[in-house]
Design a protein around this motif. Structure first.
Motif, PDB file in Angstrom:
ATOM      1  N   ALA A   1       0.834  -1.209   0.000  1.00 14.51           N
ATOM      2  CA  ALA A   1       0.000   0.000   0.000  1.00 14.51           C
ATOM      3  C   ALA A   1       0.868   1.258   0.000  1.00 14.51           C
ATOM      4  CB  ALA A   1      -0.923  -0.007   1.211  1.00 14.51           C
ATOM      5  N   PHE A   2       1.934   1.231   0.779  1.00 13.00           N
ATOM      6  CA  PHE A   2       2.840   2.380   0.837  1.00 13.00           C
ATOM      7  C   PHE A   2       3.533   2.587  -0.505  1.00 13.00           C
ATOM      8  CE2 PHE A   2       6.933   4.361   2.285  1.00 13.00           C
ATOM      9  CZ  PHE A   2       6.379   5.559   2.706  1.00 13.00           C
ATOM     10  N   SER A   3       3.896   1.501  -1.167  1.00 17.18           N
ATOM     11  CA  SER A   3       4.519   1.596  -2.490  1.00 17.18           C
ATOM     12  C   SER A   3       3.557   2.211  -3.498  1.00 17.18           C
ATOM     13  CB  SER A   3       4.958   0.206  -2.975  1.00 17.18           C
ATOM     14  OG  SER A   3       5.918  -0.366  -2.108  1.00 17.18           O
ATOM     15  N   GLN A   4       2.296   1.807  -3.417  1.00 17.44           N
ATOM     16  CA  GLN A   4       1.289   2.380  -4.314  1.00 17.44           C
ATOM     17  C   GLN A   4       1.164   3.884  -4.077  1.00 17.44           C
ATOM     18  OE1 GLN A   4      -2.736   1.194  -3.584  1.00 17.44           O
ATOM     19  NE2 GLN A   4      -3.457   1.785  -5.609  1.00 17.44           N
ATOM     20  N   PHE A   5       1.189   4.292  -2.823  1.00 21.38           N
ATOM     21  CA  PHE A   5       1.102   5.718  -2.500  1.00 21.38           C
ATOM     22  C   PHE A   5       2.310   6.475  -3.042  1.00 21.38           C
ATOM     23  CE2 PHE A   5       2.570   9.038   0.465  1.00 21.38           C
ATOM     24  CZ  PHE A   5       1.572   9.981   0.253  1.00 21.38           C
ATOM     25  N   LEU A   6       3.509   5.918  -2.882  1.00 20.49           N
ATOM     26  CA  LEU A   6       4.717   6.585  -3.377  1.00 20.49           C
ATOM     27  C   LEU A   6       4.699   6.738  -4.892  1.00 20.49           C
ATOM     28  CD1 LEU A   6       7.586   5.048  -1.184  1.00 20.49           C
ATOM     29  CD2 LEU A   6       6.404   7.234  -0.913  1.00 20.49           C
ATOM     30  N   ARG A   7       4.081   5.777  -5.582  1.00 18.56           N
ATOM     31  CA  ARG A   7       3.981   5.895  -7.034  1.00 18.56           C
ATOM     32  C   ARG A   7       3.132   7.094  -7.433  1.00 18.56           C
ATOM     33  NH1 ARG A   7       4.198   0.195  -6.869  1.00 18.56           N
ATOM     34  NH2 ARG A   7       1.942  -0.039  -6.737  1.00 18.56           N
ATOM     35  N   THR A   8       2.125   7.418  -6.625  1.00 15.63           N
ATOM     36  CA  THR A   8       1.299   8.595  -6.924  1.00 15.63           C
ATOM     37  C   THR A   8       2.087   9.882  -6.721  1.00 15.63           C
ATOM     38  OG1 THR A   8       0.425   8.810  -4.653  1.00 15.63           O
ATOM     39  CG2 THR A   8      -0.753   7.341  -6.173  1.00 15.63           C
ATOM     40  N   GLU A   9       3.154   9.827  -5.934  1.00 20.20           N
ATOM     41  CA  GLU A   9       4.004  10.996  -5.697  1.00 20.20           C
ATOM     42  C   GLU A   9       5.300  10.925  -6.496  1.00 20.20           C
ATOM     43  OE1 GLU A   9       4.622  11.633  -1.501  1.00 20.20           O
ATOM     44  OE2 GLU A   9       2.683  12.655  -1.372  1.00 20.20           O
ATOM     45  N   PHE A  10       5.412   9.926  -7.351  1.00 18.15           N
ATOM     46  CA  PHE A  10       6.593   9.742  -8.202  1.00 18.15           C
ATOM     47  C   PHE A  10       7.873   9.620  -7.374  1.00 18.15           C
ATOM     48  CE2 PHE A  10       3.446  12.246 -10.525  1.00 18.15           C
ATOM     49  CZ  PHE A  10       3.237  11.429 -11.625  1.00 18.15           C
TER      50      PHE A  10
ATOM     51  N   ALA B   1      24.545   3.731   5.182  1.00 16.57           N
ATOM     52  CA  ALA B   1      24.362   5.173   5.369  1.00 16.57           C
ATOM     53  C   ALA B   1      23.306   5.715   4.408  1.00 16.57           C
ATOM     54  CB  ALA B   1      25.693   5.901   5.167  1.00 16.57           C
ATOM     55  N   ALA B   2      23.369   5.281   3.157  1.00 13.38           N
ATOM     56  CA  ALA B   2      22.388   5.738   2.171  1.00 13.38           C
ATOM     57  C   ALA B   2      20.999   5.204   2.504  1.00 13.38           C
ATOM     58  CB  ALA B   2      22.804   5.270   0.778  1.00 13.38           C
ATOM     59  N   GLN B   3      20.931   3.967   2.941  1.00 13.76           N
ATOM     60  CA  GLN B   3      19.635   3.378   3.288  1.00 13.76           C
ATOM     61  C   GLN B   3      19.002   4.122   4.463  1.00 13.76           C
ATOM     62  OE1 GLN B   3      19.718  -0.684   4.697  1.00 13.76           O
ATOM     63  NE2 GLN B   3      17.565  -1.046   4.174  1.00 13.76           N
ATOM     64  N   LEU B   4      19.819   4.511   5.430  1.00 17.85           N
ATOM     65  CA  LEU B   4      19.308   5.239   6.589  1.00 17.85           C
ATOM     66  C   LEU B   4      18.756   6.603   6.179  1.00 17.85           C
ATOM     67  CD1 LEU B   4      18.897   5.412   9.629  1.00 17.85           C
ATOM     68  CD2 LEU B   4      21.240   6.302   9.829  1.00 17.85           C
ATOM     69  N   GLN B   5      19.433   7.275   5.269  1.00 20.15           N
ATOM     70  CA  GLN B   5      18.944   8.574   4.808  1.00 20.15           C
ATOM     71  C   GLN B   5      17.603   8.448   4.092  1.00 20.15           C
ATOM     72  OE1 GLN B   5      21.798  10.944   2.592  1.00 20.15           O
ATOM     73  NE2 GLN B   5      23.500  10.271   3.879  1.00 20.15           N
ATOM     74  N   VAL B   6      17.491   7.452   3.245  1.00 17.13           N
ATOM     75  CA  VAL B   6      16.239   7.243   2.518  1.00 17.13           C
ATOM     76  C   VAL B   6      15.131   6.815   3.478  1.00 17.13           C
ATOM     77  CG1 VAL B   6      15.101   5.819   0.762  1.00 17.13           C
ATOM     78  CG2 VAL B   6      17.391   6.716   0.337  1.00 17.13           C
ATOM     79  N   TYR B   7      15.476   5.978   4.453  1.00 19.49           N
ATOM     80  CA  TYR B   7      14.506   5.536   5.458  1.00 19.49           C
ATOM     81  C   TYR B   7      13.960   6.736   6.230  1.00 19.49           C
ATOM     82  CZ  TYR B   7      12.685   3.148   9.613  1.00 19.49           C
ATOM     83  OH  TYR B   7      11.887   2.695  10.637  1.00 19.49           O
TER      84      TYR B   7
ATOM     85  N   LYS C   1       9.745  10.543   7.863  1.00 16.11           N
ATOM     86  CA  LYS C   1       9.390  11.900   8.282  1.00 16.11           C
ATOM     87  C   LYS C   1       8.532  12.640   7.253  1.00 16.11           C
ATOM     88  CE  LYS C   1      13.636  12.431  11.002  1.00 16.11           C
ATOM     89  NZ  LYS C   1      14.904  13.198  11.167  1.00 16.11           N
ATOM     90  N   ASP C   2       8.698  12.288   5.990  1.00 21.85           N
ATOM     91  CA  ASP C   2       8.036  13.053   4.942  1.00 21.85           C
ATOM     92  C   ASP C   2       6.866  12.306   4.306  1.00 21.85           C
ATOM     93  OD1 ASP C   2       7.932  15.405   3.190  1.00 21.85           O
ATOM     94  OD2 ASP C   2       8.559  14.020   1.627  1.00 21.85           O
ATOM     95  N   SER C   3       7.116  11.096   3.820  1.00 19.52           N
ATOM     96  CA  SER C   3       6.096  10.368   3.054  1.00 19.52           C
ATOM     97  C   SER C   3       5.082   9.646   3.946  1.00 19.52           C
ATOM     98  CB  SER C   3       6.772   9.342   2.127  1.00 19.52           C
ATOM     99  OG  SER C   3       7.671   9.977   1.260  1.00 19.52           O
ATOM    100  N   TYR C   4       5.546   9.041   5.031  1.00 16.87           N
ATOM    101  CA  TYR C   4       4.659   8.237   5.881  1.00 16.87           C
ATOM    102  C   TYR C   4       3.497   9.050   6.462  1.00 16.87           C
ATOM    103  CZ  TYR C   4       3.227   5.425   9.937  1.00 16.87           C
ATOM    104  OH  TYR C   4       2.505   4.726  10.883  1.00 16.87           O
ATOM    105  N   PRO C   5       3.711  10.255   7.021  1.00 16.53           N
ATOM    106  CA  PRO C   5       2.566  11.027   7.529  1.00 16.53           C
ATOM    107  C   PRO C   5       1.530  11.339   6.448  1.00 16.53           C
ATOM    108  CG  PRO C   5       4.621  11.920   8.373  1.00 16.53           C
ATOM    109  CD  PRO C   5       4.993  10.938   7.314  1.00 16.53           C
ATOM    110  N   ARG C   6       1.994  11.638   5.247  1.00 15.52           N
ATOM    111  CA  ARG C   6       1.041  11.913   4.159  1.00 15.52           C
ATOM    112  C   ARG C   6       0.304  10.647   3.747  1.00 15.52           C
ATOM    113  NH1 ARG C   6       5.321  14.833   2.039  1.00 15.52           N
ATOM    114  NH2 ARG C   6       5.583  13.342   0.334  1.00 15.52           N
ATOM    115  N   PHE C   7       0.978   9.525   3.827  1.00 20.74           N
ATOM    116  CA  PHE C   7       0.330   8.253   3.495  1.00 20.74           C
ATOM    117  C   PHE C   7      -0.849   7.983   4.416  1.00 20.74           C
ATOM    118  CE2 PHE C   7       0.164   3.723   4.787  1.00 20.74           C
ATOM    119  CZ  PHE C   7      -0.385   3.187   3.625  1.00 20.74           C
TER     120      PHE C   7
END
Length: 234
Positions: A99-108, A175-181, A186-192
Motif C-alpha cells: 500500500a505504501f509503495s502504491q502511494f509513493l507511485r502517486t508521488e513519483f 548510510a544511504a539506506q538510513l537517509q532514505v529511510y 518523516k516526509d512520506s509516511y505522515p502523508r500516506f
C-alpha cells in the motif's frame, strides 16, 4: 558514331567540373568533422546499448527489487489500522509495504521504497561474488548521477559508496539506506496516513467528510396557503 565520340568526352569533362564544384562547397575539413561526429555518436549509442543490456541482465529496478509490491486488495480494516502505530510497524507487513509503495507511485517517489528493499536483500547475501555483482547493480540503478532510479542522498555518502565498490561489504549501503529511510518516515509516511489509499483500506473517510446524515426540510402550507418549511430528520 562521330556524335557518340564527341559526347562522351563532354560528359567526362562535366563530371570533373561537378566534382570540383562539390569539393568547393563541402571542404575536406568539414567532411572530416562530420565523419568524426558520426563516429562519436556511434560510440555513445554503443555505450547506451551496453548499459541497457547490463541493466536488463542484472541492474533493472525490477531485478534489484524483487519484493516490489502491488496494491493489496483484501486487507481488513483492523490490519490496516495497525500500520498507523509506527512506520516500523508498516514495514513489517507485506500488505503495508504494498500500500505504501502504491502511494509513493502517486508521488513519483517509488524509488525510495525500492532502494530500501534492495538494500534489505543485499544485506542478506553471503557470497562475495554475488555481493559484488549486486553492489554494482544497486549503484548503477539507484546511486550514480542520472541513474534510472536515483535516490536523494548527500554527496559524501555517494562518493564513499563509489570508493567501496571495488570490495563491497554488507554494510556498503547502510548510510544511504538510513537517509532514505528517514526521508520516508518523516516526509512520506505522515502523508500516506491521510491519503485516500490508506483511508480506503481502513474504511474511514477523509478529514473533510462527515459521518452524519444531512437533515432535510419538508415543505408545508399554512391556512393562508403560504409555504413554510420545518426540519425533519431522515
Amino acid at each position: 558514331m562521330e556524335t557518340l565520340l564527341f559526347l562522351f568526352p563532354q560528359f567526362n569533362y562535366m563530371a570533373q567540373k561537378e566534382e570540383a564544384y562539390f569539393k568547393m562547397l563541402v571542404p575536406e575539413d568539414l567532411q572530416a568533422a562530420k565523419m568524426k561526429d558520426d563516429s562519436s555518436g556511434q560510440k555513445d549509442k554503443e555505450r547506451r546499448s551496453r548499459l541497457s543490456l547490463f541493466l536488463t541482465k542484472s541492474g533493472s529496478h525490477e531485478n534489484v527489487s524483487p519484493h516490489k509490491k502491488t496494491a493489496p486488495s483484501n486487507v481488513s480494516p483492523e490490519s490496516a489500522l495497525q500500520w498507523s502505530s509506527s512506520f516500523e510497524e508498516l514495514l513489517k507487513h507485506s500488505d503495508g509495504v504494498a500500500a505504501f509503495s502504491q502511494f509513493l507511485r502517486t508521488e513519483f517517489s517509488e524509488e525510495n521504497i525500492e532502494f530500501w528493499l534492495a538494500c534489505e536483500e543485499y544485506k542478506s547475501i553471503d557470497s562475495e561474488t554475488k555481493l559484488l555483482s549486486k553492489a554494482k547493480c544497486i549503484y548503477t540503478v539507484f546511486i550514480e548521477t542520472d541513474a534510472p532510479k536515483e535516490v536523494n542522498i548527500d554527496y559524501n555518502t555517494k562518493t564513499t559508496i563509489q570508493k567501496n565498490l571495488a570490495r563491497p561489504t554488507t554494510s556498503c549501503f547502510e548510510a544511504a539506506q538510513l537517509q532514505v529511510y528517514s526521508l520516508m518516515k518523516k516526509d512520506s509516511y505522515p502523508r500516506f496516513l491521510h491519503s485516500d489509499i490508506y483511508l480506503h483500506l481502513t474504511r474511514r473517510k477523509g478529514p473533510g467528510a462527515t459521518m452524519f446524515r444531512r437533515r432535510s426540510r419538508s415543505c408545508v402550507f399554512n391556512e393562508r396557503g403560504e409555504a413554510t418549511s420545518e426540519p425533519s430528520a431522515w
